[in-house]
Design an enzyme around this catalytic site. Sequence first.
Site, PDB file in Angstrom:
ATOM      1  N   GLY A  17       0.826  -1.211   0.000  1.00 22.60           N
ATOM      2  CA  GLY A  17       0.000   0.000   0.000  1.00 22.60           C
ATOM      3  C   GLY A  17       0.856   1.254   0.000  1.00 22.60           C
ATOM      4  CG  ASP A  57      -6.702 -13.164   3.898  1.00 20.83           C
ATOM      5  OD1 ASP A  57      -6.548 -12.290   4.771  1.00 20.83           O
ATOM      6  OD2 ASP A  57      -7.805 -13.482   3.419  1.00 20.83           O
ATOM      7  CE1 TYR A 155      -9.840   2.655   6.930  1.00 19.21           C
ATOM      8  CE2 TYR A 155     -10.609   4.923   7.087  1.00 19.21           C
ATOM      9  CZ  TYR A 155      -9.576   4.004   7.024  1.00 19.21           C
ATOM     10  OH  TYR A 155      -8.284   4.454   7.039  1.00 19.21           O
ATOM     11  CE  LYS A 159      -7.994   2.163   9.850  1.00 17.63           C
ATOM     12  NZ  LYS A 159      -6.804   1.296   9.864  1.00 17.63           N
TER      13      LYS A 159
HETATM   14  C1  AKB Z   1      -9.779   7.222   3.472  1.00 15.78           C
HETATM   15  O1  AKB Z   1     -10.091   8.166   2.732  1.00 15.78           O
HETATM   16  O2  AKB Z   1     -10.507   6.255   3.704  1.00 15.78           O
HETATM   17  C2  AKB Z   1      -8.438   7.289   4.153  1.00 15.78           C
HETATM   18  C3  AKB Z   1      -8.543   7.897   5.496  1.00 15.78           C
HETATM   19  C4  AKB Z   1      -8.803   9.344   5.651  1.00 15.78           C
HETATM   20  O3  AKB Z   1      -8.412   7.207   6.456  1.00 15.78           O
HETATM   21  N1  AKB Z   1      -7.515   8.005   3.338  1.00 15.78           N
END
Ligand code: AKB
Length: 340
Positions: A17, A57, A155, A159
């Site tokens: 990445g 993975d 996401y 986190k």
């Molecule tokens: C995203 O856009 O998902 C990432 C972030 C801000 O964590 N770049």
Amino acid sequence: MDNRARRPAILITGANGEMGHGLIHALSQRNADVVAVDLHPLDESLQPLVRAHQAGDILDTQLMQRLVSKYEVTTIFHLAALLSTRSEFSPEIAHRVNVTGTLELLRLAHQQSTWSGVRTKFIFPSSIAAYGVAGKKDRLHPLKEHEYTEPTTMYGCNKVYCEHLGRYFAQYYQQLAAQPIKGGVDFRGIRFPGLISADTVPSGGTSDYGPEMIHAAAQGTPYACFVRPDTTIPFMAMPDGVKALLDLYSAPEEALTQRVYNINAFSCSAQDFYDEVQKHFPQAQVSFDPHLKRQAIVDSWPAEVNDGPARRDWGFSPTYTLASAFRDYLVPQISARYAP
Ligand code: AKB
């Protein structure tokens, strides 16, 4: 377990990445022994810089256990994740990769420390996506770590939860065990702003409009920006992001007063970004064509975060402003990259 049979190494997941690239280069300059894992074979340019690399993975327990049978993992930089836009298309897969993957690696870190008796460092990139400020964004002060952590994306939820998991592993995992645990996990997280790299174009994120705009301009291709010109979030040039990871990694644990830190470099609007792009690439063809749902995601992220604790505890101090990131890092390197 006889540790002398295994070679000490730093494990990096998601090595191909954006951040993996910069981190592998920086660690190779420090002569660190790195074992790189990614779903895809490691980029050829990175292969000479690592001790070993493995395509696979992170959820493949047998693969990960084969790695630790050869290497004594002293530190994990756990970079593998599905970013915010991609995660909205496959929330359950995102949860598996972002949460179950992190849980498995925390367990592996703990296992390593019980074999060696030394705490395994676990460096975790979190994100401004951990916040949810929809509707209040314009009225807020720079946010501290504990404020407004009610994310609107899978996401972001992943986190925030993994930050809690990390804190739990660092302080409470197996707290009822009969024998005191030797070692344990030394979890350290950073909430990153949008990152801009000259080497790679991001994919699957929602802060991607910044880097996409400049990479398109350097290639002479038209770009339709998917957020409004006034959209403002914090950004950072990738070298500062990599430096932050390494500075937090090197800090003594006693100096850290919290497990997760905000960092900030410059907050700028998409219009500010466009103005810089125009300055350096006057022929750039950029239009604004907001995508309502991606716009809503960015609108749920704060315009600015408070990074006082990172500055105080481990000396965080970014090098680049918006203007100097363009002038001294992005434009020279991206132009060279796309030169005919
Ligand atoms: C995203 O856009 O998902 C990432 C972030 C801000 O964590 N770049």
